[in-house]
Design an enzyme around this catalytic site. Structure first.
Site, PDB file in Angstrom:
ATOM      1  N   HIS A  64      -7.847   0.033  -3.891  1.00 44.79           N
ATOM      2  CA  HIS A  64      -8.381  -0.850  -2.841  1.00 44.79           C
ATOM      3  C   HIS A  64      -8.420  -2.298  -3.345  1.00 44.79           C
ATOM      4  O   HIS A  64      -8.061  -3.221  -2.612  1.00 44.79           O
ATOM      5  CB  HIS A  64      -9.814  -0.437  -2.473  1.00 44.79           C
ATOM      6  CG  HIS A  64      -9.948   0.943  -1.914  1.00 44.79           C
ATOM      7  ND1 HIS A  64     -10.791   1.876  -2.450  1.00 44.79           N
ATOM      8  CD2 HIS A  64      -9.357   1.546  -0.846  1.00 44.79           C
ATOM      9  CE1 HIS A  64     -10.732   2.993  -1.741  1.00 44.79           C
ATOM     10  NE2 HIS A  64      -9.858   2.826  -0.770  1.00 44.79           N
ATOM     11  N   MET A 108     -11.955   3.467   3.608  1.00 41.72           N
ATOM     12  CA  MET A 108     -13.029   4.428   3.875  1.00 41.72           C
ATOM     13  C   MET A 108     -14.037   4.397   2.716  1.00 41.72           C
ATOM     14  O   MET A 108     -14.811   5.338   2.526  1.00 41.72           O
ATOM     15  CB  MET A 108     -12.457   5.836   4.053  1.00 41.72           C
ATOM     16  CG  MET A 108     -11.553   5.905   5.285  1.00 41.72           C
ATOM     17  SD  MET A 108     -11.532   7.506   6.078  1.00 41.72           S
ATOM     18  CE  MET A 108     -10.862   8.514   4.792  1.00 41.72           C
ATOM     19  N   GLY A 109     -14.012   3.313   1.938  1.00 41.09           N
ATOM     20  CA  GLY A 109     -15.004   3.145   0.881  1.00 41.09           C
ATOM     21  C   GLY A 109     -14.733   3.969  -0.361  1.00 41.09           C
ATOM     22  O   GLY A 109     -13.624   4.456  -0.563  1.00 41.09           O
ATOM     23  N   LEU A 125      -4.392   6.713  -7.882  1.00 40.97           N
ATOM     24  CA  LEU A 125      -5.838   6.608  -7.644  1.00 40.97           C
ATOM     25  C   LEU A 125      -6.164   6.961  -6.198  1.00 40.97           C
ATOM     26  O   LEU A 125      -5.404   6.643  -5.288  1.00 40.97           O
ATOM     27  CB  LEU A 125      -6.313   5.180  -7.919  1.00 40.97           C
ATOM     28  CG  LEU A 125      -6.215   4.667  -9.341  1.00 40.97           C
ATOM     29  CD1 LEU A 125      -6.780   3.258  -9.426  1.00 40.97           C
ATOM     30  CD2 LEU A 125      -6.976   5.569 -10.292  1.00 40.97           C
TER      31      LEU A 125
HETATM   32  P1  AMP Z   1      -8.666   4.889   2.001  1.00 43.52           P
HETATM   33  O1  AMP Z   1      -9.979   4.268   1.656  1.00 43.52           O
HETATM   34  O2  AMP Z   1      -8.279   6.045   1.135  1.00 43.52           O
HETATM   35  O3  AMP Z   1      -8.523   5.154   3.478  1.00 43.52           O
HETATM   36  O4  AMP Z   1      -7.564   3.778   1.671  1.00 43.52           O
HETATM   37  C1  AMP Z   1      -7.631   2.466   2.193  1.00 43.52           C
HETATM   38  C2  AMP Z   1      -6.344   1.757   1.868  1.00 43.52           C
HETATM   39  O5  AMP Z   1      -6.150   1.740   0.457  1.00 43.52           O
HETATM   40  C3  AMP Z   1      -5.103   2.450   2.461  1.00 43.52           C
HETATM   41  O6  AMP Z   1      -4.213   1.457   2.943  1.00 43.52           O
HETATM   42  C4  AMP Z   1      -4.534   3.194   1.277  1.00 43.52           C
HETATM   43  O7  AMP Z   1      -3.143   3.413   1.369  1.00 43.52           O
HETATM   44  C5  AMP Z   1      -4.858   2.243   0.139  1.00 43.52           C
HETATM   45  N1  AMP Z   1      -4.869   2.947  -1.145  1.00 43.52           N
HETATM   46  C6  AMP Z   1      -5.511   4.101  -1.444  1.00 43.52           C
HETATM   47  N2  AMP Z   1      -5.243   4.489  -2.707  1.00 43.52           N
HETATM   48  C7  AMP Z   1      -4.405   3.554  -3.221  1.00 43.52           C
HETATM   49  C8  AMP Z   1      -3.754   3.371  -4.491  1.00 43.52           C
HETATM   50  N3  AMP Z   1      -3.909   4.241  -5.482  1.00 43.52           N
HETATM   51  N4  AMP Z   1      -2.966   2.288  -4.654  1.00 43.52           N
HETATM   52  C9  AMP Z   1      -2.802   1.388  -3.658  1.00 43.52           C
HETATM   53  N5  AMP Z   1      -3.381   1.502  -2.438  1.00 43.52           N
HETATM   54  C10 AMP Z   1      -4.172   2.559  -2.220  1.00 43.52           C
END
Ligand code: AMP
Length: 271
Positions: free
Chosen positions: A33, A26-27, A180
Site C-alpha cells: 500500500h 481495505m486497510g 505482500l
Molecule cells: P487491498 O487493501 O488488499 O484491497 O489493496 C489495496 C491496493 O493495494 C490494491 O490496488 C492492491 O492491488 C494493492 N496491493 C496489495 N498488495 C500489494 C503489493 N504487495 N504490492 C503492490 N500493491 C499491492
C-alpha cells in the site's frame, strides 16, 4: 492528514480540487500500500487514501468478519506517510445513493478468481464506482498484484467514459519473493517459506525456454507445487496480459497467474 468519516464533509473539502490522487485500500496497511502512496505523491500533493473493508466483495460473511483490521496502527502509518486525506466511510456512506454509472463487468471477470469467488468482482466494481463518483479523482493507483481486478476496473472506466486515469503499480514482495498482502499477517513462518518456494519455482518456470509446451508446463507446475505441500490450488494459468486470453505459446507476452491455499488463507499472485 485530515480524516473524514462521512462523504458530506469530505466533498466539501475536496470539491474544488482537480488533482486528487486516490489510493483505495481495505486497510491493514503494508509496504505494498505504501508503495502506491509513494507513487501517488509523485503525481499530486492531494493524495487521498481510503480504508474500507467492503462487505459486498466477500463471498462469505465469515471471511468478511475474519479480514484483518488495524485502524489505529493504519492511521499512524498513514500520518507518517504524510498523505493529505484519509477517508474512513461506513456502509451507509457508500451504499445509500444510486450511482450514475452502471457497473460494467467484462467477461474477463468469469476467468481466474471469478470462477472461485463468484460475487467478488461485481462487489469490487460496485464499491470503486461509488468511490469514484464521490471523490472524482484525477487518478487512481492500483496494484498489479491484483491484475484481474485492475483490468476489470480499467474496462469499467472505459465503458462508462470515466476519465479517471489508472496508474498501475508493481507488486512489492517479501525478501523471499512472496507478494505482500494484508492476509499474510495470519500465516505461519513455515507457510511463508512454502510461498517463497512457489514464487521461485514459477519465476524459473517463466524463464525456462526449453520446454515450450504450455499445457505440459501447467501440469508439471501443478504437481510440483503439490509436492511443496500445497493441497489446494484453485488455478495456475498462463494468460496473455494484453488480450487477457490464455496464452498458446511462450513467445506471447504472458504472466503466470496462480491462486492457492496455505491453510485457511487464500493466496493470489501473478508474474
Ligand atoms: P487491498 O487493501 O488488499 O484491497 O489493496 C489495496 C491496493 O493495494 C490494491 O490496488 C492492491 O492491488 C494493492 N496491493 C496489495 N498488495 C500489494 C503489493 N504487495 N504490492 C503492490 N500493491 C499491492
Amino acid at each position: 492528514m485530515k480524516i473524514f468519516k462521512d462523504k458530506k464533509t469530505l466533498i466539501k473539502e475536496i470539491f474544488n480540487k482537480k488533482n486528487i490522487a486516490f489510493v483505495p485500500t481495505m486497510g491493514s496497511i503494508h509496504q505494498g500500500h505504501l508503495s502506491l502512496i509513494k507513487r501517488a505523491k509523485k503525481e499530486s500533493k492531494n493524495v487521498l487514501v481510503s480504508i474500507y473493508v467492503n462487505p459486498k466483495q466477500f463471498n462469505t460473511s465469515s471471511d468478511f468478519k475474519k479480514y484483518p483490521r488495524s485502524e489505529s496502527k493504519d492511521i499512524a502509518l498513514l500520518r507518517r506517510a504524510n498523505i493529505k486525506y484519509l477517508y474512513l466511510p461506513n456502509n451507509n456512506d457508500i451504499y445509500s445513493f444510486r450511482p450514475k454509472s452502471r457497473i460494467y463487468l467484462d467477461k474477463f471477470s468469469k476467468k481466474l478468481c471469478g470462477k472461485f469467488r463468484p460475487k467478488h468482482f461485481k462487489g469490487v466494481l460496485n464499491v470503486i464506482n461509488r468511490f469514484i463518483e464521490i471523490i472524482k479523482p484525477h487518478s487512481i493507483f492500483l496494484g498489479l498484484k491484483d491484475f484481474q481486478q485492475l483490468n476489470l476496473i480499467r474496462l469499467h472506466l472505459l465503458k462508462n467514459k470515466i476519465t479517471t486515469k489508472i496508474i498501475s503499480c508493481p507488486t512489492i514482495r517479501e525478501r523471499n519473493g512472496f507478494a505482500l498482502s494484508s492476509r499474510n499477517k495470519k500465516l505461519k513462518n513455515k507457510q511463508i517459506k512454502v510461498a517463497g518456494k512457489i514464487y521461485k519455482y514459477l519465476k524459473n518456470l517463466k524463464q525456462n525456454v526449453i520446454s515450450t509446451n504450455l499445457k505440459e508446463r501447467q501440469l508439471n507446475a501443478i504437481s510440483k507445487i503439490s509436492l511443496f505441500g500445497v493441497k489446494n490450488i484453485d488455478y495456475l494459468e498462463f494468460i496473455n496480459i494484453k488480450t487477457l486470453k490464455p496464452a498458446k505459446s511462450i513467445r506471447e507476452n504472458y504472466n503466470i497467474f496462480i491462486a492457492y491455499h496455505l491453510g485457511k488463507i487464500r493466496v493470489i499472485d501473478n508474474l
